[in-house]
Design a protein around this motif. Structure first.
Motif, mmCIF file in Angstrom:
data_model
loop_
_atom_site.group_PDB
_atom_site.id
_atom_site.type_symbol
_atom_site.label_atom_id
_atom_site.label_comp_id
_atom_site.label_asym_id
_atom_site.label_seq_id
_atom_site.Cartn_x
_atom_site.Cartn_y
_atom_site.Cartn_z
ATOM 1 N N LEU A 96 0.828 -1.207 0.000
ATOM 2 C CA LEU A 96 0.000 0.000 0.000
ATOM 3 C C LEU A 96 0.864 1.259 0.000
ATOM 4 O O LEU A 96 0.568 2.236 -0.701
ATOM 5 C CB LEU A 96 -0.912 -0.012 1.233
ATOM 6 C CG LEU A 96 -1.905 1.151 1.362
ATOM 7 C CD1 LEU A 96 -2.839 1.181 0.156
ATOM 8 C CD2 LEU A 96 -2.702 1.009 2.652
ATOM 9 N N SER A 97 1.978 1.232 0.755
ATOM 10 C CA SER A 97 2.874 2.391 0.779
ATOM 11 C C SER A 97 3.512 2.626 -0.576
ATOM 12 O O SER A 97 3.633 3.764 -1.045
ATOM 13 C CB SER A 97 3.953 2.195 1.848
ATOM 14 O OG SER A 97 3.371 2.008 3.124
ATOM 15 N N LEU A 98 3.941 1.544 -1.231
ATOM 16 C CA LEU A 98 4.541 1.681 -2.565
ATOM 17 C C LEU A 98 3.533 2.217 -3.571
ATOM 18 O O LEU A 98 3.873 3.024 -4.454
ATOM 19 C CB LEU A 98 5.092 0.322 -3.015
ATOM 20 C CG LEU A 98 6.302 -0.207 -2.229
ATOM 21 C CD1 LEU A 98 6.679 -1.616 -2.701
ATOM 22 C CD2 LEU A 98 7.497 0.738 -2.404
ATOM 23 N N PHE A 118 3.883 5.659 -5.660
ATOM 24 C CA PHE A 118 3.819 5.667 -7.126
ATOM 25 C C PHE A 118 2.838 6.721 -7.632
ATOM 26 O O PHE A 118 3.132 7.484 -8.565
ATOM 27 C CB PHE A 118 3.411 4.275 -7.620
ATOM 28 C CG PHE A 118 3.115 4.230 -9.091
ATOM 29 C CD1 PHE A 118 4.153 4.265 -10.024
ATOM 30 C CD2 PHE A 118 1.806 4.170 -9.551
ATOM 31 C CE1 PHE A 118 3.876 4.235 -11.380
ATOM 32 C CE2 PHE A 118 1.541 4.132 -10.898
ATOM 33 C CZ PHE A 118 2.566 4.161 -11.824
ATOM 34 N N ILE A 119 1.669 6.823 -7.006
ATOM 35 C CA ILE A 119 0.685 7.829 -7.399
ATOM 36 C C ILE A 119 1.236 9.229 -7.178
ATOM 37 O O ILE A 119 1.075 10.132 -8.019
ATOM 38 C CB ILE A 119 -0.625 7.624 -6.620
ATOM 39 C CG1 ILE A 119 -1.267 6.268 -6.980
ATOM 40 C CG2 ILE A 119 -1.621 8.743 -6.904
ATOM 41 C CD1 ILE A 119 -1.660 6.127 -8.428
ATOM 42 N N PHE A 120 1.903 9.454 -6.075
ATOM 43 C CA PHE A 120 2.470 10.762 -5.759
ATOM 44 C C PHE A 120 3.519 11.168 -6.788
ATOM 45 O O PHE A 120 3.533 12.299 -7.291
ATOM 46 C CB PHE A 120 3.058 10.733 -4.349
ATOM 47 C CG PHE A 120 3.705 12.015 -3.950
ATOM 48 C CD1 PHE A 120 2.950 13.120 -3.570
ATOM 49 C CD2 PHE A 120 5.098 12.138 -3.967
ATOM 50 C CE1 PHE A 120 3.561 14.303 -3.210
ATOM 51 C CE2 PHE A 120 5.704 13.323 -3.605
ATOM 52 C CZ PHE A 120 4.935 14.413 -3.228
ATOM 53 N N MET A 156 1.840 12.066 -10.197
ATOM 54 C CA MET A 156 1.223 13.390 -10.200
ATOM 55 C C MET A 156 2.259 14.492 -10.242
ATOM 56 O O MET A 156 2.079 15.508 -10.927
ATOM 57 C CB MET A 156 0.321 13.544 -8.968
ATOM 58 C CG MET A 156 -0.892 12.612 -8.978
ATOM 59 S SD MET A 156 -1.939 12.835 -7.540
ATOM 60 C CE MET A 156 -2.504 14.501 -7.820
ATOM 61 N N MET A 157 3.363 14.349 -9.516
ATOM 62 C CA MET A 157 4.418 15.351 -9.556
ATOM 63 C C MET A 157 5.050 15.439 -10.927
ATOM 64 O O MET A 157 5.365 16.529 -11.419
ATOM 65 C CB MET A 157 5.482 15.020 -8.495
ATOM 66 C CG MET A 157 4.991 15.178 -7.051
ATOM 67 S SD MET A 157 4.476 16.851 -6.662
ATOM 68 C CE MET A 157 6.041 17.711 -6.834
ATOM 69 N N GLY A 158 5.228 14.280 -11.572
ATOM 70 C CA GLY A 158 5.791 14.293 -12.923
ATOM 71 C C GLY A 158 4.886 14.998 -13.913
ATOM 72 O O GLY A 158 5.341 15.775 -14.758
ATOM 73 N N LEU A 159 3.572 14.745 -13.835
ATOM 74 C CA LEU A 159 2.633 15.422 -14.739
ATOM 75 C C LEU A 159 2.601 16.923 -14.486
ATOM 76 O O LEU A 159 2.471 17.715 -15.405
ATOM 77 C CB LEU A 159 1.232 14.828 -14.555
ATOM 78 C CG LEU A 159 1.055 13.370 -15.021
ATOM 79 C CD1 LEU A 159 -0.338 12.872 -14.695
ATOM 80 C CD2 LEU A 159 1.330 13.252 -16.522
ATOM 81 N N LYS A 160 2.719 17.298 -13.222
ATOM 82 C CA LYS A 160 2.716 18.715 -12.904
ATOM 83 C C LYS A 160 3.946 19.420 -13.461
ATOM 84 O O LYS A 160 3.880 20.571 -13.919
ATOM 85 C CB LYS A 160 2.652 18.892 -11.391
ATOM 86 C CG LYS A 160 2.523 20.340 -10.956
ATOM 87 C CD LYS A 160 2.385 20.451 -9.457
ATOM 88 C CE LYS A 160 2.245 21.907 -9.045
ATOM 89 N NZ LYS A 160 2.132 22.053 -7.585
#
Length: 242
Positions: free
Chosen positions: A12-14, A18-20, A23-27
């Motif tokens: 769950l932590s991984l 991964f989602i975080f 999102m940072m990459g898209l931003k």
């Protein structure tokens, strides 16, 4: 059991990490221009980016043209111009196409209403029955009940009018002229004659002739008494006198 819980927490932590990162990459890939920026990936297409300034310029020029036109309209409204009113009731003969004298229409002058005739005539004729009695019994019987229920498949724009109304005759002639109709086939009965649902209309012929002449329409009189052989000579001589 403890190993299963530890493994679930790690997975769950991984997933959250991964989602975080995603999102940072898209931003970071999103251009920092307008409030919403250019569409995603526009930096990778230099040709498209070169076209966008032209689009912005076109939009700006259209807005300026619109503002200028509105300003001109306001200026025109502020200037007082005196123009003579045109007679819209009279047709512009030179602007309409020429009449087609090969185009004929039938014209029936046997309609009446209470205003001009004291009662409804022909608008309230008996309802035509179906030829099959088994089907006819399922439909209304008797006569039509004007002004809402009239003996016609279509309701006229002028309402349940009277053929004796001079304004109706004028309007009909205008409509035929505007449609380039050249010949009027007038359904006609001799003096003091009519069908079982109507009234004599021979006295209307002069008024119809005058209005038709005003609009250069020709009239062909169609006799509705072909079945009455005794009146043939009377009808023929009467038509010749007209």
């Amino acid at each position: 059991m403890a190993k299963f819980r530890r493994r679930t927490c790690i997975i769950l932590s991984l997933f959250i990490l991964f989602i975080f990162c995603l999102m940072m990459g898209l931003k970071m890939l999103r251009p920092n221009k307008a409030a919403f920026g250019d569409p995603f990936g526009l930096d990778l297409l230099p040709e498209v980016r070169q076209r966008t300034p032209h689009l912005v310029k076109n939009v700006d020029s259209q807005k300026s043209d619109k503002i200028n036109s509105e300003t001109n309209i306001k200026n025109l409204k502020s200037v007082e111009i005196s123009v003579k009113p045109s007679k819209t009731s009279e047709p512009f003969l030179e602007e309409l196409p020429p009449l087609n004298y090969y185009l004929h229409v039938f014209y029936y002058s046997w309609y009446g209403n209470p205003q001009f005739d004291g009662k409804y005539i022909h608008w309230n004729h008996p309802i035509l029955k179906h030829w099959d009695p088994r089907i006819a019994k399922d439909y209304p019987q008797g006569k039509h009940n004007p002004p809402d229920d009239i003996g016609s498949s279509f309701y006229p724009e002028l309402g349940s009018y009277s053929s004796r109304d001079p304004s109706v005759i004028e309007t009909h002639m205008k409509q035929m002229y505007s449609a380039s109709i050249g010949v009027l086939a007038l359904s006609w009965y001799p003096p003091d004659s009519s069908d079982e649902n109507g009234a004599p209309t021979d006295d209307l012929v002069p008024a119809i002739l005058d209005k038709a002449h005003k609009y250069n329409l020709k009239i062909w009189k169609s006799s509705s008494l072909l079945q009455v052989q005794d009146s043939d000579r009377q009808c023929s001589s009467y038509v010749l006198r007209l």
